[in-house]
Design an enzyme around this catalytic site. Structure first.
Site, mmCIF file in Angstrom:
data_model
loop_
_atom_site.group_PDB
_atom_site.id
_atom_site.type_symbol
_atom_site.label_atom_id
_atom_site.label_comp_id
_atom_site.label_asym_id
_atom_site.label_seq_id
_atom_site.Cartn_x
_atom_site.Cartn_y
_atom_site.Cartn_z
ATOM 1 N N HIS A 114 0.796 -1.227 0.000
ATOM 2 C CA HIS A 114 0.000 0.000 0.000
ATOM 3 C C HIS A 114 0.825 1.273 0.000
ATOM 4 O O HIS A 114 0.302 2.328 -0.332
ATOM 5 C CB HIS A 114 -0.985 -0.014 1.174
ATOM 6 N N SER A 138 -0.145 -0.590 -6.223
ATOM 7 C CA SER A 138 0.065 -1.695 -7.151
ATOM 8 C C SER A 138 0.899 -1.246 -8.344
ATOM 9 O O SER A 138 0.755 -0.120 -8.823
ATOM 10 C CB SER A 138 -1.288 -2.209 -7.661
ATOM 11 N N LYS A 164 -13.954 -7.232 -10.332
ATOM 12 C CA LYS A 164 -13.103 -8.025 -11.228
ATOM 13 C C LYS A 164 -12.560 -9.265 -10.499
ATOM 14 O O LYS A 164 -12.505 -10.354 -11.070
ATOM 15 C CB LYS A 164 -11.952 -7.152 -11.730
ATOM 16 N N ASP A 165 -12.183 -9.085 -9.233
ATOM 17 C CA ASP A 165 -11.686 -10.223 -8.454
ATOM 18 C C ASP A 165 -12.763 -11.283 -8.257
ATOM 19 O O ASP A 165 -12.491 -12.479 -8.316
ATOM 20 C CB ASP A 165 -11.167 -9.746 -7.089
ATOM 21 N N GLU A 168 5.369 -34.071 -3.901
ATOM 22 C CA GLU A 168 4.234 -33.558 -4.664
ATOM 23 C C GLU A 168 4.739 -32.685 -5.806
ATOM 24 O O GLU A 168 5.858 -32.174 -5.764
ATOM 25 C CB GLU A 168 3.314 -32.749 -3.736
#
Lengths: 255, 406
Positions: B215, B219, B242-243, B286
């Site tokens: 923050h 971004s 959008k998320d 894995e």
């Protein structure tokens, strides 16, 4: 977005391929009723498979994680389950503290054919017959087809191959250098099916494999059913979320 | 229109004056957090990571209620979860596959950071915390995989903990300390369960710092240039919407695997109870650990192999300085872009190699792959930054958007 979905799909598609290649000949493929997203068990087949387990497999193989009460999945009534459980005996200590036996109850698990591992090995040429509760999941990625193929994979060893004393050649038993301690068990008419189905060896092998897959994955039907509902719900959610997103972002163009 | 406030509104305001939780959330992911308006769908994976963490913690708590961390009962208790616990199979399949999907999302998130130069000035600390989260995730996933106490659980734990014995002088003592005994035994299982429960909350704490560090500069964006206030839009409602859509698409893939192919990503052998007397012919971790496993086995010397394996992750800490270019986004870096995709292919090759026996072609490929992995970071990245002529940067995000490049 498309790129991301493609990338994710590629990762998922490749992941089994990433695994070490499983050696041995290609497995025989059976169109199982439980295959696919909508697959279900065939109850009559599971009942026949139970009969095969009890009459053929159970003399050497345990089924530790299956209780008689679970047989209601196969379509048996409470009374029938009680009757099946009653055929088995379990050790108990009576009120005087002495060893005694009692009849099985629906809450009991299938009994182990041997009192301990050493006894089991001593009775089987040194080999330990594995528990069958998870065998369709623990041996191969394509488990049911592997078990089916293994049961029918007995043949004469290739020329020049020496099979050890007490072992049998099985062309699908790649994990054990094609030599298996279990002799061929499935023969035509090895069992007489209660429902009159012709007991070919393919039929018997399919029935026992289906039964064992139910034993390994008893919630398969519930899972497939829930999956459909979850996917439908998520699809509707996703479409609505897309429309909402478009609508909200349209505000930017108006500015 | 009435100006009268409802009871609910007044209660909310009363509470906000005393503890402004609403204002806090609004500042973090709400209307008060301005984000560049040109973020593409690669930027969805941050919030997807957060969602996966919540899913893993939530399903894990229910699993822990029914799990027994004892070597004689662990395997049976997992089977009981699968058979007798109401919807236990949903919880376990969501949790086991959730680990895989968490790693898919985190790998895409890391790739996005590499492609768009999100690790560069002024976001180096943000990047560092991300690597710490990744390391904590790996530790958590490793210890979680031990808990069902299947064959691969046991032997995977044996192989990986044994790596520490390569450390000179104190190696063996460290391994004994990790095991709580002289082999992977009940104390090992107990402490792994305890730590497996603890680490997700450590990750949660690191996520708080990750978001905090995000923050301050805000971004990054696909163009990699500074976003002016005019180029920013409030996180809510634009990116929340959008998320949400991204969450839907992701869930469709995740749930398809959970409900229709839940054992696709796992090793069949882990459905067999751990047996210290029977070593599997082929011990593999894995899929998400395979590239690092390939690097470990590519190097003939055990200690150097261990150093290379840990080094392959720790080197990411130095990435902001190994990459000498000041241009963030690969969109404007014609040479770097190709080498980054080569690096992705290299990781894919290493993943494949990690699953094979270390001999013949897979061994050669994993050596070439390991060499390329470090070459990429230590030699290529600095050189590319010096020799590359970047494409001209747009003056602003708005200009690029108007030209159809946003």
């Amino acid at each position: 977005m498309k790129k991301i979905i493609l990338a994710a799909a590629a990762v998922l598609a490749l992941s089994p391929a990433v695994r070490a290649a499983e050696v041995g000949p290609e497995l025989m493929q059976v169109p199982w009723s439980f295959d696919g997203a909508f697959g279900k068990f065939d109850r009559l087949q599971l009942q026949r498979g139970l009969q095969v387990y009890r009459e053929v497999c159970a003399s050497c193989h345990s089924l530790n994680y299956v209780a008689f009460r679970n047989l209601s999945d196969l379509g048996y009534s409470e009374g029938q389950i009680k009757a099946i459980a009653n055929e088995y005996e379990y050790p108990e200590i009576d009120d005087e503290g002495s060893d005694t036996t009692r009849k099985g109850k629906p809450s009991d698990y299938f009994p182990n054919p041997y009192p301990n591992e050493k006894f089991a090995r001593a009775s089987n040429n040194g080999a330990l017959p594995p528990d069958l509760s998870l065998v369709t999941k623990s041996r191969h990625r394509d488990g049911p087809n592997y078990i089916y193929s293994l049961l029918l994979g007995y043949e004469d060893p290739p020329a020049g191959m020496e099979v050890l004393e007490g072992m049998s050649y099985n062309k699908f038993f790649s994990s054990g250098s094609f030599q298996i301690a279990m002799v061929k068990q499935i023969e035509p008419d090895k069992v007489t099916y209660a429902d009159g189905t012709a007991a070919t060896q393919e039929q018997i092998a399919q029935d026992i494999t289906a039964f064992l897959h139910w034993a390994a994955e008893p919630k398969l039907e519930a899972r497939h059913g829930a999956g459909l509902r979850v996917m439908l719900y998520t699809l509707i959610f996703t479409v609505l979320a897309y429309l909402l997103k478009k609508r909200i972002w349209a505000r930017l163009d108006q500015k | 229109m009435s100006t009268e406030k409802s009871v609910l509104q007044r209660a909310f305001e009363w509470h906000e004056q005393r503890l402004p939780i609403g204002g806090f959330i609004d500042g973090v992911i709400g209307t008060k957090y301005p984000a560049p308006k040109n973020l593409n769908y690669w930027w969805n994976f941050g919030s997807l990571n957060g969602l996966m963490l919540v899913i893993m913690i939530a399903s894990g708590i229910f699993l822990a209620m029914n799990y027994t961390p004892h070597k004689d009962f662990a395997f049976d208790s997992v089977e009981r979860i699968m058979r007798d616990v109401n919807y236990g199979w949903v919880m376990r399949y969501m949790h086991a596959n959730g680990a895989s999907f968490f790693f898919i999302v985190v790998y895409i998130h890391i790739f996005r950071g590499m492609y768009y130069g999100s690790y560069k000035n002024p976001r180096e600390v943000l990047w560092w915390i991300g690597i710490l989260i990744f390391l904590a995730m790996m530790a958590t996933a490793f210890m979680g995989y031990v808990l069902p106490w299947g064959q691969m659980s046991f032997w995977g734990a044996t192989v990986i903990t044994n790596l520490f014995s390569a450390i000179p002088v104190v190696g063996d003592s460290i391994v004994t300390f990790l095991w709580g005994g002289f082999s992977v035994e009940n104390p090992t299982l107990n402490r792994f369960f305890s730590l497996h429960y603890l680490l997700p909350f450590v990750i949660f704490g690191l996520v708080v710092f990750h978001v905090w560090a995000l923050h301050l500069p805000g971004s990054n964006n696909p163009l990699g240039i500074e976003a002016t206030p005019a180029d920013k839009i409030p996180f809510h409602p634009y990116y929340t919407a959008k998320d949400f859509f991204g969450v839907g698409v992701f869930m469709l893939i995740y749930f398809a695997v959970v409900f229709w192919a839940p054992n696709m990503l796992g090793d069949p052998l882990n459905y067999e109870k751990a047996n210290p007397l029977v070593t599997p012919a082929h011990i593999v971790p894995e899929w998400y650990f395979l590239p690092f496993y390939a690097i470990l086995r590519a190097i003939p010397d055990k200690l150097l192999g261990v150093i290379a394996m840990f080094g392959s992750i720790l080197i990411l800490f130095a990435l902001p300085w190994l990459d000498t270019s000041r241009i963030r986004s690969a969109v404007f870096r014609p040479i770097y872009k190709w080498f980054l995709w080569l690096f992705v292919i290299d990781c894919a090759v290493l993943t494949w190699c990690g699953a094979q026996l270390p001999e013949g072609l897979p061994l050669i490929l994993s050596r070439v792959g390991t060499f390329w992995y470090f070459l990429h970071f230590l030699i290529l990245l600095p050189i590319i930054g010096w020799v590359e002529t970047p494409k001209p940067l747009p003056a602003s995000i708005s200009e690029a958007v108007l030209k159809g490049r946003g």
